[in-house]
Enzyme design. Structure first.
Site, short mmCIF file in Angstrom:
data_model
loop_
_atom_site.label_atom_id
_atom_site.label_comp_id
_atom_site.label_asym_id
_atom_site.label_seq_id
_atom_site.Cartn_x
_atom_site.Cartn_y
_atom_site.Cartn_z
N CYS A 77 0.82 -1.36 -0.26
CA CYS A 77 -0.17 -0.33 0.14
C CYS A 77 0.82 1.31 0.01
O CYS A 77 1.71 1.40 0.91
CB CYS A 77 -0.93 0.04 0.96
SG CYS A 77 -1.90 1.55 1.41
N CYS A 86 -3.67 -0.21 8.93
CA CYS A 86 -2.72 -1.41 9.02
C CYS A 86 -1.38 -0.62 9.58
O CYS A 86 -0.83 0.28 9.50
CB CYS A 86 -2.17 -1.71 7.75
SG CYS A 86 -3.73 -2.20 6.68
N CYS A 164 -7.99 0.86 -1.01
CA CYS A 164 -7.46 0.26 0.08
C CYS A 164 -7.05 -1.31 0.21
O CYS A 164 -8.23 -1.97 -0.17
CB CYS A 164 -8.41 0.47 1.30
SG CYS A 164 -7.94 -0.50 3.00
N GLN A 288 -19.14 -9.06 11.87
CA GLN A 288 -17.94 -9.15 11.87
C GLN A 288 -17.28 -8.83 10.45
O GLN A 288 -18.04 -9.13 9.38
CB GLN A 288 -17.46 -10.79 11.76
CG GLN A 288 -17.83 -11.19 13.35
CD GLN A 288 -16.53 -10.98 14.37
OE1 GLN A 288 -15.53 -10.27 13.87
NE2 GLN A 288 -16.92 -11.08 15.52
N GLU A 338 -28.23 -8.61 23.98
CA GLU A 338 -27.41 -7.62 23.25
C GLU A 338 -27.92 -6.15 23.75
O GLU A 338 -29.21 -6.08 23.76
CB GLU A 338 -27.63 -7.87 21.70
CG GLU A 338 -27.50 -6.84 20.70
CD GLU A 338 -26.00 -6.38 20.74
OE1 GLU A 338 -24.80 -7.15 20.76
OE2 GLU A 338 -25.75 -5.04 20.62
N CYS A 413 -11.72 -10.07 21.40
CA CYS A 413 -11.17 -9.05 20.32
C CYS A 413 -10.03 -8.39 20.86
O CYS A 413 -9.48 -7.56 20.33
CB CYS A 413 -12.18 -8.20 19.41
SG CYS A 413 -13.17 -7.05 20.73
N1 SAH Z 1 -21.34 -12.08 18.67
C1 SAH Z 1 -21.84 -10.92 17.60
C2 SAH Z 1 -21.38 -9.71 18.08
C3 SAH Z 1 -19.96 -9.57 18.94
S1 SAH Z 1 -19.62 -7.58 19.00
C4 SAH Z 1 -20.91 -11.40 16.56
O1 SAH Z 1 -20.01 -12.25 16.58
O2 SAH Z 1 -21.47 -10.92 15.67
C5 SAH Z 1 -19.90 -7.37 20.52
C6 SAH Z 1 -21.46 -6.83 20.47
O3 SAH Z 1 -21.61 -6.52 22.15
C7 SAH Z 1 -21.94 -5.66 19.84
O4 SAH Z 1 -23.14 -6.19 19.16
C8 SAH Z 1 -22.23 -4.52 21.06
O5 SAH Z 1 -23.44 -4.02 20.54
C9 SAH Z 1 -22.78 -5.54 22.17
N2 SAH Z 1 -22.49 -4.90 23.41
C10 SAH Z 1 -21.61 -3.90 23.78
N3 SAH Z 1 -21.84 -3.64 25.16
C11 SAH Z 1 -22.81 -4.54 25.42
C12 SAH Z 1 -23.47 -4.52 26.72
N4 SAH Z 1 -22.99 -4.13 28.02
N5 SAH Z 1 -24.40 -5.48 26.91
C13 SAH Z 1 -25.03 -6.29 25.84
N6 SAH Z 1 -24.33 -6.02 24.58
C14 SAH Z 1 -23.23 -5.24 24.58
#
Ligand code: SAH
Length: 456
Positions: A77, A86, A164, A288, A338, A413
């Protein structure tokens, strides 16, 4: 008090690099005093100019390498050095995977005191480029011209970016098209200092398996001049676009999205598949960004959950129900929680879309809903958590300990908060069995890992 450091500002020093920091800088030590130099690699020797001196460390700028790592690669890049997106393009992919495995192992030991656990080699991609299915591109102006790209590292200067190398080509095309349309129709970019102008971000999402595209125009106010023409031209130029939405963010903030989203044309969602499961994804829902590796990650989570069909499973931080629906194929019942309302409505739709009737979704803070579920008598066999970078709240970990599931699968993560939370769970009688890093973000320092934890 004066402190003695082995280096002074602007000094040129010769360094031998032995490690990488969590943000990808080379680490060299002078009498035990660390000097961090971006874009230097372990095994390399070279000179650097000291640009910052602190009591416990210094930062240097790489001048010349006298010995290069065998893992050094030529970054493809052209704006790699200026764009903060990156951090590891100068390290070949084998080196990146080894770095991530080591980083997860080190952090588990240092922060979580978890040392007697197998950390498997990071599962990487065959083609670690052009993997992202989502672009969120800030828009600005330079010399009266619209620019769209990335914030330069540690600043708010927008670097214009025609393409990108980690972004899907389709998203690149959307961004270039919208940038051109903004020019053509005289749309002003948002100016964050003056809090004026219109277009703040161009966000695009791509469904890898369906080819569908979503375009989100994030604007400061409701007004978007020439809206109709812009929508028409997007449709003409990119027939794969199935959804064009405007999100309104009137606040002075770094947060990309505002609360209001309006469909300008087409559907409110686009669709994608992971494995056999179909997902509806709306503008603001978490999904994701690396669809190829998402399958790898979820397969590993499912393997660690080790279900036989009789279990009740909780999926905390479930987003649009991605992991929940994967689990629901193998469990008796899955409960998801969530915080984002739209994500939960997507999750419910996704369950219907896939004919999975053994799921229930609740909107709320996982750290409040879980203790409440416990009080209601919910006793899951397996709990999956996939929290954001800050990790799990203690109230949530306490609820897990109270519920006494056979197993916990922790998708993380951020290795640092993973380590902290695993240590907390170990104090409550759980034992980490194994950890599998999965490379969701090639060319960057981000590390994703799945841990299998059992009640002993
Ligand atoms: N398991 C899903 C999302 C993971 S990302 C996947 O793999 O696609 C983390 C998620 O947690 C996000 O959707 C975010 O909105 C949510 N989040 C953040 N803080 C939170 C909380 N205090 N209680 C519940 N969900 C929450």
């Amino acid at each position: 008090m004066t402190t003695h450091t082995p280096v002074t500002k602007n000094q040129t020093v010769t360094l031998s690099f032995e490690d990488l920091t969590h943000d990808g800088a080379g680490v060299a030590k002078l009498d035990g005093y660390p000097v961090f130099v971006p874009r230097a690699l372990p095994g390399e020797t070279g000179t650097a100019k000291v640009v910052k001196v602190k009591k416990n460390f210094a930062i240097g700028r790489l001048l010349e390498l006298t010995e290069e790592s065998t893992n050094r690669a030529e970054p493809p890049c052209p704006i790699f050095k200026r764009c903060g997106g990156c951090q590891l393009q100068h390290l070949d992919y084998e080196g990146q995977l080894a770095y991530k495995t080591k980083h997860v192992t080190d952090v588990l030991a240092r922060i979580g005191k978890i040392e007697d656990v197998t950390v498997h080699s990071t599962l990487g991609m065959e083609e670690p480029w052009r993997y992202r299915n989502k672009a969120q591109v800030p828009v600005g102006e330079q010399n009266g011209e619209i620019v769209a790209g990335f914030y330069a590292e540690r600043s708010h200067e927008i670097v214009d970016m025609p393409s990108c190398v980690i972004q899907n080509e389709e998203n690149d095309r959307v961004v270039q098209l919208v940038k051109g349309l903004a020019k053509k129709y005289g749309i002003r970019a948002y100016d964050e200092k003056k809090h004026k102008g219109t277009l703040r971000h161009i966000v695009t999402r791509h469904g890898k398996t369906t080819g569908e595209l979503m375009v989100v125009l994030v604007t400061r106010g409701k007004e978007l001049p020439n809206k109709k023409n812009i929508v028409e031209e997007i449709r003409e130029n990119l027939p794969e676009v199935k959804s064009i939405v405007q999100n309104i963010n009137p606040k002075r903030t770094n947060v990309i999205f505002g609360d209001k989203t309006e469909v300008l044309w087409g559907e409110e969602v686009i669709y994608d598949y992971i494995g056999d499961i179909k997902f509806a994804i709306s503008a603001r829902s978490f999904y994701q960004v690396n669809p190829v590796q998402t399958k790898v990650l979820y397969d590993k989570a499912l393997e660690y959950a080790d279900l036989n069909g009789d279990e009740t499973v909780i999926d905390a931080y479930c987003g649009i129900g991605t992991i929940s629906l994967f689990l629901a194929q193998k469990a008796k019942q899955v409960l998801g929680v969530e915080i984002v309302l739209e994500a939960i409505s997507d999750a419910k739709n996704n369950a219907i879309l896939n004919g999975l009737t053994n799921t229930e979704f609740a909107v709320g803070e996982a750290e409040k809903v879980m203790p409440w579920w416990y009080a209601q008598g919910v006793r899951p066999d397996v709990i999956v958590v996939d929290p954001p970078r800050k990790g799990c709240d203690e109230a949530l970990l306490d609820a897990i300990a109270d519920m006494k599931p056979k197993r916990v699968v922790y998708v993380s993560c951020n290795p640092a908060t993973l380590a902290r939370d695993l240590q907390y769970l170990e104090e409550k009688g759980f034992k980490t069995q194994e950890v599998q890093p999965v490379d969701m973000f090639p060319q960057t320092t981000h590390c994703e890992a799945v841990a299998k934890i059992e009640l002993v």
